[in-house]
Motif scaffolding. Sequence first.
Motif, PDB file in Angstrom:
ATOM      1  N   ALA A 248       0.838  -1.071   0.250  1.00 19.98           N
ATOM      2  CA  ALA A 248       0.029   0.037   0.141  1.00 19.98           C
ATOM      3  C   ALA A 248       0.846   1.302   0.183  1.00 19.98           C
ATOM      4  O   ALA A 248       0.387   2.149  -0.634  1.00 19.98           O
ATOM      5  N   ILE A 249       2.024   0.989   0.780  1.00 24.83           N
ATOM      6  CA  ILE A 249       2.812   2.545   0.697  1.00 24.83           C
ATOM      7  C   ILE A 249       3.510   2.539  -0.593  1.00 24.83           C
ATOM      8  O   ILE A 249       3.487   3.797  -0.984  1.00 24.83           O
ATOM      9  N   LEU A 250       3.900   1.651  -1.393  1.00 24.05           N
ATOM     10  CA  LEU A 250       4.369   1.696  -2.719  1.00 24.05           C
ATOM     11  C   LEU A 250       3.414   2.303  -3.594  1.00 24.05           C
ATOM     12  O   LEU A 250       3.985   3.077  -4.412  1.00 24.05           O
ATOM     13  N   TRP A 251       2.232   1.874  -3.421  1.00 26.89           N
ATOM     14  CA  TRP A 251       1.189   2.663  -4.179  1.00 26.89           C
ATOM     15  C   TRP A 251       0.858   3.835  -4.021  1.00 26.89           C
ATOM     16  O   TRP A 251       0.722   4.656  -4.992  1.00 26.89           O
ATOM     17  N   ILE A 252       1.019   4.305  -2.726  1.00 30.27           N
ATOM     18  CA  ILE A 252       0.666   5.667  -2.176  1.00 30.27           C
ATOM     19  C   ILE A 252       1.847   6.514  -2.481  1.00 30.27           C
ATOM     20  O   ILE A 252       1.523   7.668  -2.816  1.00 30.27           O
ATOM     21  N   VAL A 253       3.006   6.397  -2.521  1.00 24.76           N
ATOM     22  CA  VAL A 253       4.166   7.268  -2.665  1.00 24.76           C
ATOM     23  C   VAL A 253       4.098   7.816  -4.000  1.00 24.76           C
ATOM     24  O   VAL A 253       4.132   9.241  -4.200  1.00 24.76           O
ATOM     25  N   PRO A 254       3.930   7.143  -5.385  1.00 26.43           N
ATOM     26  CA  PRO A 254       3.542   7.962  -6.556  1.00 26.43           C
ATOM     27  C   PRO A 254       2.603   9.160  -6.521  1.00 26.43           C
ATOM     28  O   PRO A 254       2.289  10.319  -6.891  1.00 26.43           O
ATOM     29  N   VAL A 255       1.280   8.914  -5.656  1.00 29.40           N
ATOM     30  CA  VAL A 255       0.311   9.592  -5.658  1.00 29.40           C
ATOM     31  C   VAL A 255       0.680  10.954  -4.762  1.00 29.40           C
ATOM     32  O   VAL A 255       0.465  11.991  -5.098  1.00 29.40           O
ATOM     33  N   VAL A 256       1.578  10.706  -3.733  1.00 24.19           N
ATOM     34  CA  VAL A 256       1.952  11.702  -2.833  1.00 24.19           C
ATOM     35  C   VAL A 256       2.801  12.586  -3.673  1.00 24.19           C
ATOM     36  O   VAL A 256       2.773  13.890  -3.658  1.00 24.19           O
ATOM     37  N   GLY A 257       3.586  11.927  -4.588  1.00 25.36           N
ATOM     38  CA  GLY A 257       4.684  12.693  -5.469  1.00 25.36           C
ATOM     39  C   GLY A 257       3.886  13.722  -6.253  1.00 25.36           C
ATOM     40  O   GLY A 257       4.125  14.687  -6.766  1.00 25.36           O
ATOM     41  N   LEU A 258       2.697  13.106  -6.873  1.00 25.81           N
ATOM     42  CA  LEU A 258       2.027  13.852  -7.702  1.00 25.81           C
ATOM     43  C   LEU A 258       1.402  15.268  -7.055  1.00 25.81           C
ATOM     44  O   LEU A 258       1.464  16.219  -7.581  1.00 25.81           O
ATOM     45  N   VAL A 259       0.832  15.054  -5.864  1.00 27.61           N
ATOM     46  CA  VAL A 259       0.374  16.337  -5.127  1.00 27.61           C
ATOM     47  C   VAL A 259       1.284  17.071  -4.927  1.00 27.61           C
ATOM     48  O   VAL A 259       1.242  18.458  -5.086  1.00 27.61           O
ATOM     49  N   LEU A 260       2.455  16.631  -4.429  1.00 30.03           N
ATOM     50  CA  LEU A 260       3.577  17.701  -3.831  1.00 30.03           C
ATOM     51  C   LEU A 260       4.064  18.453  -5.349  1.00 30.03           C
ATOM     52  O   LEU A 260       4.458  19.523  -5.095  1.00 30.03           O
ATOM     53  N   THR A 261       4.283  17.587  -6.438  1.00 27.38           N
ATOM     54  CA  THR A 261       4.421  18.231  -7.533  1.00 27.38           C
ATOM     55  C   THR A 261       3.623  19.240  -7.962  1.00 27.38           C
ATOM     56  O   THR A 261       4.159  20.411  -8.706  1.00 27.38           O
ATOM     57  N   SER A 262       2.377  19.099  -7.839  1.00 25.93           N
ATOM     58  CA  SER A 262       1.483  20.311  -8.435  1.00 25.93           C
ATOM     59  C   SER A 262       1.508  21.273  -7.487  1.00 25.93           C
ATOM     60  O   SER A 262       0.826  22.207  -7.917  1.00 25.93           O
ATOM     61  N   ILE A 263       2.051  21.311  -6.130  1.00 23.80           N
ATOM     62  CA  ILE A 263       1.910  22.401  -5.390  1.00 23.80           C
ATOM     63  C   ILE A 263       3.008  23.048  -4.751  1.00 23.80           C
ATOM     64  O   ILE A 263       3.298  23.989  -3.985  1.00 23.80           O
ATOM     65  N   ARG A 264       4.328  22.395  -5.682  1.00 19.99           N
ATOM     66  CA  ARG A 264       5.446  23.139  -5.207  1.00 19.99           C
ATOM     67  C   ARG A 264       6.010  24.024  -6.591  1.00 19.99           C
ATOM     68  O   ARG A 264       5.661  23.447  -7.650  1.00 19.99           O
ATOM     69  N   PRO A 265       6.782  25.110  -6.278  1.00 16.18           N
ATOM     70  CA  PRO A 265       7.361  25.618  -7.548  1.00 16.18           C
ATOM     71  C   PRO A 265       8.043  24.528  -8.419  1.00 16.18           C
ATOM     72  O   PRO A 265       8.853  23.750  -7.823  1.00 16.18           O
ATOM     73  N   ALA A 266       7.989  24.996  -9.609  1.00 20.26           N
ATOM     74  CA  ALA A 266       8.694  24.266 -10.819  1.00 20.26           C
ATOM     75  C   ALA A 266      10.453  24.046 -10.534  1.00 20.26           C
ATOM     76  O   ALA A 266      10.916  23.386 -10.852  1.00 20.26           O
TER      77      ALA A 266
ATOM     78  N   THR B 106       2.903  26.427  -3.513  1.00 18.80           N
ATOM     79  CA  THR B 106       2.194  27.313  -4.415  1.00 18.80           C
ATOM     80  C   THR B 106       1.003  26.780  -5.087  1.00 18.80           C
ATOM     81  O   THR B 106       1.085  25.377  -5.419  1.00 18.80           O
ATOM     82  N   LEU B 107      -0.173  27.433  -5.713  1.00 19.90           N
ATOM     83  CA  LEU B 107      -1.017  26.932  -6.395  1.00 19.90           C
ATOM     84  C   LEU B 107      -0.992  27.415  -7.922  1.00 19.90           C
ATOM     85  O   LEU B 107      -1.981  27.499  -8.505  1.00 19.90           O
ATOM     86  N   GLU B 108       0.254  27.928  -8.040  1.00 19.15           N
ATOM     87  CA  GLU B 108       0.446  28.595  -9.457  1.00 19.15           C
ATOM     88  C   GLU B 108      -0.085  27.492 -10.648  1.00 19.15           C
ATOM     89  O   GLU B 108      -0.601  27.976 -11.596  1.00 19.15           O
ATOM     90  N   ALA B 109       0.596  26.197 -10.648  1.00 18.96           N
ATOM     91  CA  ALA B 109       0.324  25.187 -11.376  1.00 18.96           C
ATOM     92  C   ALA B 109      -0.878  25.079 -11.673  1.00 18.96           C
ATOM     93  O   ALA B 109      -1.637  24.834 -13.006  1.00 18.96           O
ATOM     94  N   TRP B 110      -1.721  25.086 -10.669  1.00 19.82           N
ATOM     95  CA  TRP B 110      -3.241  24.720 -10.752  1.00 19.82           C
ATOM     96  C   TRP B 110      -4.084  25.961 -11.412  1.00 19.82           C
ATOM     97  O   TRP B 110      -4.768  25.732 -12.184  1.00 19.82           O
ATOM     98  N   GLN B 111      -3.576  27.271 -11.050  1.00 16.73           N
ATOM     99  CA  GLN B 111      -4.170  28.245 -11.751  1.00 16.73           C
ATOM    100  C   GLN B 111      -3.689  28.445 -13.373  1.00 16.73           C
ATOM    101  O   GLN B 111      -4.610  28.710 -14.120  1.00 16.73           O
ATOM    102  N   THR B 112      -2.627  28.010 -13.691  1.00 15.61           N
ATOM    103  CA  THR B 112      -2.268  28.088 -15.204  1.00 15.61           C
ATOM    104  C   THR B 112      -2.796  27.135 -15.889  1.00 15.61           C
ATOM    105  O   THR B 112      -3.359  27.300 -16.885  1.00 15.61           O
ATOM    106  N   VAL B 113      -3.223  25.874 -15.305  1.00 12.01           N
ATOM    107  CA  VAL B 113      -3.747  24.683 -15.973  1.00 12.01           C
ATOM    108  C   VAL B 113      -5.173  25.307 -16.253  1.00 12.01           C
ATOM    109  O   VAL B 113      -5.755  24.882 -17.183  1.00 12.01           O
ATOM    110  N   TRP B 114      -5.895  25.791 -15.393  1.00  7.64           N
ATOM    111  CA  TRP B 114      -7.378  26.119 -15.405  1.00  7.64           C
ATOM    112  C   TRP B 114      -7.565  27.248 -16.130  1.00  7.64           C
ATOM    113  O   TRP B 114      -8.570  27.274 -16.955  1.00  7.64           O
TER     114      TRP B 114
END
Length: 274
Positions: A17-35, A52-60
């Motif tokens: 379960a941890i192995l499956w959750i790690v990529p999801v956590v990585g996606l979330v952190l990548t989306s809310i951290r500066p590039a 930052t929520l800049e990536a979310w604003q840019t995509v939308w």
Amino acid sequence: MNARAPLWIPVLVGLLAILWIVPVVGLVLTSIRPAGDIAVGGWWSLHTLRFTLEAWQTVWTKYPLAPAFLSSLKLTGLATLLTMLLAPAAAYAFQFLKFPGRRILLLIVVNSFVLPQQVVIIPLFTLWRDLHMIDNVWAVLIPFVGLSFAWSIFLVQSFLAEFPSELIEASKIDGCTPIRTFFHVVLPNSLTPMATVGILQFLWCWNSMLLPMLYLRTDVPLTVLLARIAGSFEPNLDQQSVAAIVTMAVPLVVFIVFQRFFAADARNRSGGKE
């Protein structure tokens, strides 16, 4: 009294379960951290922890995320609904109706399961171009449903092989036609294979990118939009993560909602009134 499971089983399941959750956590952190922070140290880096929520604003704002979401929902919903209706009907005909060439036709349908979708791409593209169906939703819906017939019919037909034949005979005695028998007897007692077909078809169609990318131009789904977000010279990992989170949210909800039907197998196979 039930025997207690060995300790290594929950430990192993927890590690998986941890192995499956790690990529999801990585996606979330990548989306809310500066590039820039991601490019330097990766999403797991704690050297400079900024959000930052800049990536979310840019995509939308920059990309048509909402129309792409609706397009994915429309394509996947129609393809899943058609498959859930047509596959049980075909499986019912193969299992309970007698007609010439029934076995041979079933073998042909099931053997088409080994045919990869890449084989039919060029002939289909030529056909849709001649019929002026490029950039038409049916150019994707028809292959979605047709390419899933082999495994979906085989799955439902395997379930109906153990369906109580007494129910079919009783419906004939009561004067039901084959169509009424299918809708009033077989279909209500086949929720388990229908739910299985629906979940698998939904996941496959929702995550499919090849057919929509080739046959659609304007009303593209999320998978095609996700490919377009990836820049030619910059990876745009933060923006891709945002689109990936939106893309995987719906299949997760669908699986959580419909997975309870898997536990209904015994009840759906029974014809009793208990």
